[in-house]
Design a protein around this motif. Structure first.
Motif, PDB file in Angstrom:
ATOM      1  N   ALA A  94      29.049  34.163  19.934  1.00 24.50           N
ATOM      2  CA  ALA A  94      28.360  35.063  19.012  1.00 24.50           C
ATOM      3  C   ALA A  94      28.742  36.508  19.302  1.00 24.50           C
ATOM      4  N   TRP A  95      28.383  37.388  18.391  1.00 19.46           N
ATOM      5  CA  TRP A  95      28.698  38.815  18.532  1.00 19.46           C
ATOM      6  C   TRP A  95      27.976  39.452  19.712  1.00 19.46           C
ATOM      7  N   ASP A  96      26.890  38.848  20.173  1.00 18.54           N
ATOM      8  CA  ASP A  96      26.203  39.376  21.357  1.00 18.54           C
ATOM      9  C   ASP A  96      26.692  38.676  22.632  1.00 18.54           C
ATOM     10  N   ASP A  97      27.836  37.948  22.529  1.00 22.79           N
ATOM     11  CA  ASP A  97      28.486  37.227  23.617  1.00 22.79           C
ATOM     12  C   ASP A  97      27.747  35.967  24.063  1.00 22.79           C
ATOM     13  N   LEU A 123      25.152  41.919  10.685  1.00 24.85           N
ATOM     14  CA  LEU A 123      24.834  41.683  12.100  1.00 24.85           C
ATOM     15  C   LEU A 123      23.353  41.915  12.371  1.00 24.85           C
ATOM     16  N   ARG A 124      22.758  42.876  11.706  1.00 26.43           N
ATOM     17  CA  ARG A 124      21.330  43.158  11.890  1.00 26.43           C
ATOM     18  C   ARG A 124      20.454  42.001  11.446  1.00 26.43           C
ATOM     19  N   GLN A 125      20.966  41.212  10.496  1.00 26.49           N
ATOM     20  CA  GLN A 125      20.212  40.064   9.990  1.00 26.49           C
ATOM     21  C   GLN A 125      20.678  38.766  10.640  1.00 26.49           C
ATOM     22  N   ARG A 126      21.230  38.873  11.835  1.00 23.80           N
ATOM     23  CA  ARG A 126      21.722  37.731  12.611  1.00 23.80           C
ATOM     24  C   ARG A 126      22.923  37.078  11.933  1.00 23.80           C
ATOM     25  N   GLY A 127      23.730  37.868  11.250  1.00 25.73           N
ATOM     26  CA  GLY A 127      24.925  37.375  10.574  1.00 25.73           C
ATOM     27  C   GLY A 127      26.146  37.876  11.304  1.00 25.73           C
ATOM     28  N   PRO A 128      27.279  37.890  10.693  1.00 24.92           N
ATOM     29  CA  PRO A 128      27.542  37.668   9.275  1.00 24.92           C
ATOM     30  C   PRO A 128      27.496  36.199   8.879  1.00 24.92           C
ATOM     31  N   LEU A 129      27.503  35.304   9.871  1.00 25.58           N
ATOM     32  CA  LEU A 129      27.399  33.871   9.614  1.00 25.58           C
ATOM     33  C   LEU A 129      26.395  33.280  10.568  1.00 25.58           C
ATOM     34  N   ARG A 130      25.673  32.280  10.077  1.00 29.55           N
ATOM     35  CA  ARG A 130      24.707  31.603  10.945  1.00 29.55           C
ATOM     36  C   ARG A 130      24.630  30.143  10.537  1.00 29.55           C
ATOM     37  N   ILE A 151      22.473  28.603  15.376  1.00 30.42           N
ATOM     38  CA  ILE A 151      23.390  29.567  15.993  1.00 30.42           C
ATOM     39  C   ILE A 151      23.547  30.759  15.062  1.00 30.42           C
ATOM     40  N   TRP A 152      23.385  31.946  15.606  1.00 31.61           N
ATOM     41  CA  TRP A 152      23.427  33.183  14.834  1.00 31.61           C
ATOM     42  C   TRP A 152      24.619  34.025  15.230  1.00 31.61           C
ATOM     43  N   MET A 153      24.945  34.980  14.368  1.00 32.94           N
ATOM     44  CA  MET A 153      25.952  36.014  14.668  1.00 32.94           C
ATOM     45  C   MET A 153      27.282  35.408  15.097  1.00 32.94           C
ATOM     46  N   ILE A 154      27.730  34.385  14.409  1.00 32.58           N
ATOM     47  CA  ILE A 154      28.926  33.646  14.828  1.00 32.58           C
ATOM     48  C   ILE A 154      30.170  34.518  14.710  1.00 32.58           C
ATOM     49  N   ARG A 155      30.879  34.648  15.815  1.00 27.16           N
ATOM     50  CA  ARG A 155      32.129  35.400  15.884  1.00 27.16           C
ATOM     51  C   ARG A 155      33.332  34.460  16.002  1.00 27.16           C
TER      52      ARG A 155
END
Length: 161
Positions: A94-97, A123-130, A151-155
């Motif tokens: 995820a974007w928060d690692d 990203l603020r809404q737990r995106g761009p993909l979840r 799973i949120w904020m998938i990178r």
């Protein structure tokens, strides 16, 4: 040392650092999700996924404690299209690692969410993909522990053997 030399060197060092950060941001951006399998790596446009999202439904989001409208894609179909099969295990970053490896993705109940209440996820809404489950089965939506594999904020998604 000449007085302007220190300032010029500091500015040059700052310029190099900013260029490096810009290059890093370009290769890792919320505009793309990275898909990996073995040595192969591809970047898939989040905007393209948003445009392809053809599944829309309302459901109760236990984290928001509210009924929401979701738009997305059946995750299993995307996996099959990307990898030629549904891998037994996937590692998500995820974007928060946050990093997790999970299996059981050969299930049309898993939805790759691109929009929430008609708006693209940021990203603020737990995106761009979840990833969320469309049907909770017999689980109680009031018990958040039942949803610890959302799973949120998938990178990045990596297929494992």
């Amino acid at each position: 040392m000449v007085p302007g030399t220190v300032l010029r060197r500091s500015f040059a060092g700052l310029s190099v650092a900013l260029l490096w950060l810009a290059g890093t941001a370009a290769s890792a951006s919320p505009e793309f999700v990275i898909l990996k399998q073995g040595q192969q790596e591809s970047r898939l446009s989040v905007e393209e996924l948003r445009q392809r999202a053809d599944l829309r439904f309302s459901f109760y989001d236990p984290y928001l404690a509210d009924e929401v409208e979701i738009t997305g894609l059946v995750f299993r179909d995307l996996l099959h299209e990307t990898f030629g099969e549904v891998p037994a295990q996937l590692r998500f970053t995820a974007w928060d690692d946050y990093d997790v490896t999970l299996g059981g993705w050969d299930d049309p109940n898993w939805i790759l969410v691109t929009h929430h209440d008609g708006e693209p996820l940021s990203l603020r809404q737990r995106g761009p993909l979840r990833l969320v489950e469309r049907d909770y089965g017999s689980r109680d939506p009031g018990n958040l522990r039942n949803f610890n594999d959302w799973i949120w904020m998938i990178r990045e998604v990596e297929a494992l053997p």
